[in-house]
Motif scaffolding. Structure first.
Motif, mmCIF file in Angstrom:
data_model
loop_
_atom_site.group_PDB
_atom_site.id
_atom_site.type_symbol
_atom_site.label_atom_id
_atom_site.label_comp_id
_atom_site.label_asym_id
_atom_site.label_seq_id
_atom_site.Cartn_x
_atom_site.Cartn_y
_atom_site.Cartn_z
ATOM 1 N N GLN A 1 0.839 -1.212 0.000
ATOM 2 C CA GLN A 1 0.000 0.000 0.000
ATOM 3 C C GLN A 1 0.870 1.257 0.000
ATOM 4 O OE1 GLN A 1 -3.228 0.209 -0.237
ATOM 5 N NE2 GLN A 1 -4.231 -1.589 0.658
ATOM 6 N N GLU A 2 1.987 1.198 0.756
ATOM 7 C CA GLU A 2 2.874 2.365 0.814
ATOM 8 C C GLU A 2 3.777 2.457 -0.401
ATOM 9 O OE1 GLU A 2 5.154 2.890 4.333
ATOM 10 O OE2 GLU A 2 3.371 2.823 5.615
ATOM 11 N N ALA A 3 4.202 1.264 -0.900
ATOM 12 C CA ALA A 3 5.268 1.272 -1.909
ATOM 13 C C ALA A 3 4.757 1.521 -3.330
ATOM 14 C CB ALA A 3 6.037 -0.045 -1.847
ATOM 15 N N TYR A 4 3.529 1.113 -3.644
ATOM 16 C CA TYR A 4 3.135 1.189 -5.057
ATOM 17 C C TYR A 4 2.783 2.611 -5.486
ATOM 18 C CZ TYR A 4 -1.959 1.870 -4.760
ATOM 19 O OH TYR A 4 -3.192 2.396 -4.563
ATOM 20 N N ARG A 5 2.389 3.462 -4.504
ATOM 21 C CA ARG A 5 1.904 4.801 -4.860
ATOM 22 C C ARG A 5 2.941 5.648 -5.600
ATOM 23 N NH1 ARG A 5 -1.253 4.351 -0.106
ATOM 24 N NH2 ARG A 5 -3.459 4.245 -0.682
ATOM 25 N N PRO A 6 4.138 5.789 -5.065
ATOM 26 C CA PRO A 6 5.120 6.615 -5.790
ATOM 27 C C PRO A 6 5.425 6.083 -7.179
ATOM 28 C CG PRO A 6 6.106 5.627 -3.818
ATOM 29 C CD PRO A 6 4.658 5.319 -3.784
ATOM 30 N N LEU A 7 5.408 4.725 -7.310
ATOM 31 C CA LEU A 7 5.684 4.145 -8.643
ATOM 32 C C LEU A 7 4.567 4.495 -9.614
ATOM 33 C CD1 LEU A 7 7.105 0.579 -7.983
ATOM 34 C CD2 LEU A 7 8.262 2.601 -8.842
ATOM 35 N N ARG A 8 3.340 4.411 -9.090
ATOM 36 C CA ARG A 8 2.191 4.725 -9.946
ATOM 37 C C ARG A 8 2.216 6.197 -10.347
ATOM 38 N NH1 ARG A 8 -3.726 5.032 -7.647
ATOM 39 N NH2 ARG A 8 -2.727 6.915 -6.949
ATOM 40 N N GLU A 9 2.545 7.084 -9.376
ATOM 41 C CA GLU A 9 2.634 8.523 -9.673
ATOM 42 C C GLU A 9 3.618 8.769 -10.808
ATOM 43 O OE1 GLU A 9 0.835 10.973 -8.226
ATOM 44 O OE2 GLU A 9 -0.210 9.333 -7.198
ATOM 45 N N LEU A 10 4.750 8.087 -10.712
ATOM 46 C CA LEU A 10 5.807 8.278 -11.699
ATOM 47 C C LEU A 10 5.331 7.812 -13.077
ATOM 48 C CD1 LEU A 10 8.793 9.184 -11.754
ATOM 49 C CD2 LEU A 10 9.401 6.767 -11.752
ATOM 50 N N ALA A 11 4.689 6.622 -13.062
ATOM 51 C CA ALA A 11 4.185 6.075 -14.331
ATOM 52 C C ALA A 11 3.181 7.043 -14.957
ATOM 53 C CB ALA A 11 3.539 4.720 -14.079
ATOM 54 N N LEU A 12 2.311 7.636 -14.100
ATOM 55 C CA LEU A 12 1.304 8.575 -14.593
ATOM 56 C C LEU A 12 1.964 9.800 -15.207
ATOM 57 C CD1 LEU A 12 -1.529 8.593 -11.904
ATOM 58 C CD2 LEU A 12 -1.681 7.946 -14.318
#
Ligand SMILES: Nc1nc2c(ncn2[C@@H]2O[C@H](COP(=O)(O)OP(=O)(O)OP(=O)(O)O)[C@@H](O)[C@H]2O)c(=O)[nH]1
Length: 511
Positions: A364-375
């Motif tokens: 839950q904590e780790a995927y958010r920054p990766l998703r932000e970057l991908a976006l």
């Protein structure tokens, strides 16, 4: 080297440097205070000596003026009529002392040889001048506490001294011409007629240690005698300890003999130090010395600062700052350890014990920054939900322990076959979730397939169990929550199970 040691080492180095800087500043402060004290004390003594010199000079001038006046007017002092022999002591004179048949107008005692009985006119002028200066003798004695004796010694074998000693105790004798106040001040050794400060001496009349200020009395170029003041050491002694400073100040004469200091000393005791004004001198013992000139070159004020006094006081003054620095160091060490412990706790909270993979909380904590970057980069990200096939059967036939080993091995293989930034998480009992970013549909499909094959590649655990996984692969819809996205992946996973297991079903578009 671990960061912890670097941080603590750095803090220790800073604390040590600050401690040394602080200690040096304290030593500097102690030296500066001593420098200031020496200056102030020297000034004080200087002013005092100047004032006393002025008093002697005033007495000297009065006697000279009155001599000229007596010679001009011919009017003589009334006291001359009272001069009489003191037969027991072989002197002539007159005294203000009660019991000596004295006269009240005098504060001192006049004694001399028989010359006083058959006086030439010049001697009468000189005696008149001395008696006329009576008010000055009296004023000095009454208003200047340090003045012990005021006297005029004549080349014509008499002395007038105040206050009035009994003739039995003190009277004129030739020996006076060998005394320092005379031998240093009279014209053959002092042609310019300057005032002389005598060496320190012990008063014959029991008044303690004193110095004399003496000034020759000269009229029309003719030397008549010497006017003198004897000063006790009280004020000089007090001045050597005036103000706050570590160490002690010592007043010495031009022969390095002690004239005054706070502590006791022997008459004639010396302090042989290579004086240099405005500079600290360190002797062989490490004692620091500072000096200042007093009374032109006749006296000097030495300041003595022993090494141990300097260093110990430096330590004492620095202690508080050192304690604060030490406390800060302990605090830094403590906070470094605390940060490490916190990091450990966070890792433990975010990781699964058995497999070492991220747990639900961790992803839950780790995927958010990766998703932000991908976006931000306009790329898709994807979710792959894997489930071990027939895992219940493995547990049932080989035992739970083997089941655990299998789970752990699968985790290792998956971890070894994802990219560095892909996230692998143990989502539930035998369900594993992989978050994939930084790719496209083709890349994600390839990774999913690679992971499936990595599990299927060879048997695992000591029981040689052949295991496979099924998976559902879906694009991550960034406007939906993780759970919503997972529901889609779960449906695809079921399709994979239903269609025979050991396969990946995806809804990713064909590229
Ligand atoms: N050894 C072990 N077993 C676990 C663990 N967590 C879950 N399981 C077991 O995993 C099994 C899951 O079984 P099921 O959900 O029935 O499905 P399956 O047997 O894997 O069959 P399919 O999913 O239909 O292929 C259960 O027997 C759980 O007890 C674990 O940490 N260790």
């Amino acid at each position: 080297m671990p960061t912890r040691y670097i941080l603590i080492g750095l803090a220790a180095a800073i604390a040590l440097t600050l401690s040394v800087v602080e200690y040096q500043a304290e030593l500097r402060g102690i030296r500066q205070a001593a420098e200031q004290a020496v200056q102030v004390r020297a000034n004080l003594i200087n002013r005092y000596i100047i004032l006393m010199r002025q008093n002697v000079y005033a007495l000297d001038s009065t006697i000279e003026d009155r001599y000229l006046e007596a010679r001009r007017t011919g009017s003589l002092a009334r006291e001359l009529e009272s001069i009489r022999p003191f037969v027991d002591y072989d002197v002539w004179g007159v005294s203000g002392a009660a019991g000596e048949g004295g006269i009240e107008s005098l504060s001192g005692t006049l004694t001399g040889t028989s010359v006083l009985a058959r006086r030439p006119p010049e001697l009468d002028y000189e005696l008149t001048a001395v008696f006329s200066a009576e008010s000055q003798f009296r004023t000095l004695l009454e208003h200047v506490p340090e003045v012990i004796w005021v006297y005029y010694t004549s080349l014509s074998e008499f002395i007038y001294i105040a206050p009035d000693p009994a003739v039995a105790d003190f009277r004129f004798s030739d020996v006076l011409y060998t005394k320092e106040f005379w031998s240093q001040a009279e014209p053959s050794v002092n042609p310019e007629g300057r005032q002389i400060i005598s060496d320190l001496y012990d008063d014959a009349y029991g008044q303690g240690l004193m110095i004399s200020l003496s000034s020759p009395v000269v009229v029309d170029g003719r030397f008549l005698g010497i006017a003198s003041l004897d000063l006790g050491l009280g004020l000089l002694r007090g001045a050597t300890g005036f103000g706050e400073a570590l160490g002690e100040s010592i007043l010495i004469d031009e022969n390095n003999r002690i004239v005054a200091r706070r502590a006791d000393f022997e008459l004639g005791e010396t302090y042989d130090v290579d004086h240099r004004e405005d500079a600290w001198i360190i002797d062989a013992d490490g004692t620091r010395w500072r000096s200042a000139i007093v009374a032109r070159d006749e006296l000097r004020l030495l300041h003595r600062l022993p090494r141990s006094t300097l260093y110990w006081n430096g330590v004492r003054e620095s202690l508080l700052v050192w304690a604060v620095l030490f406390a800060m160091l302990v605090l830094v060490a403590f906070s470094v350890r605390l940060r490490e412990a916190l990091a450990k706790v966070t890792t433990l909270m975010n990781r699964d014990d058995l497999t070492g993979l991220l747990n639900r909380r961790g992803i839950q904590e780790a995927y958010r920054p990766l998703r932000e970057l991908a976006l931000r980069e306009g790329r898709d990200s994807a979710l792959l939900l894997l489930d071990i096939d027939h895992f219940k059967h493995i547990n049932d036939s080989h035992g739970h322990e083997v089941g655990d080993q299998v789970l752990s091995t699968i985790a290792d293989r998956l971890q070894a076959h994802v990219r560095e930034y892909d996230l692998v998480c143990r989502w539930g009992g035998e369900e594993i979730l992989v978050f994939l970013a930084n790719g496209d549909a083709e890349v994600y499909r390839a990774i999913a397939e690679r992971l499936r094959q990595a599990v299927d590649a060879r048997p695992m655990s000591s029981a040689n169990v052949q295991v496979s996984v099924s998976g559902g692969l879906t694009l991550f819809a960034s406007d939906e929550s993780l759970v919503k996205n997972l529901q889609r992946a779960d449906r695809l996973l079921y399709q994979a199970k239903d269609s025979g297991r050991n396969r990946i079903v995806s809804d990713l578009p064909d590229v």
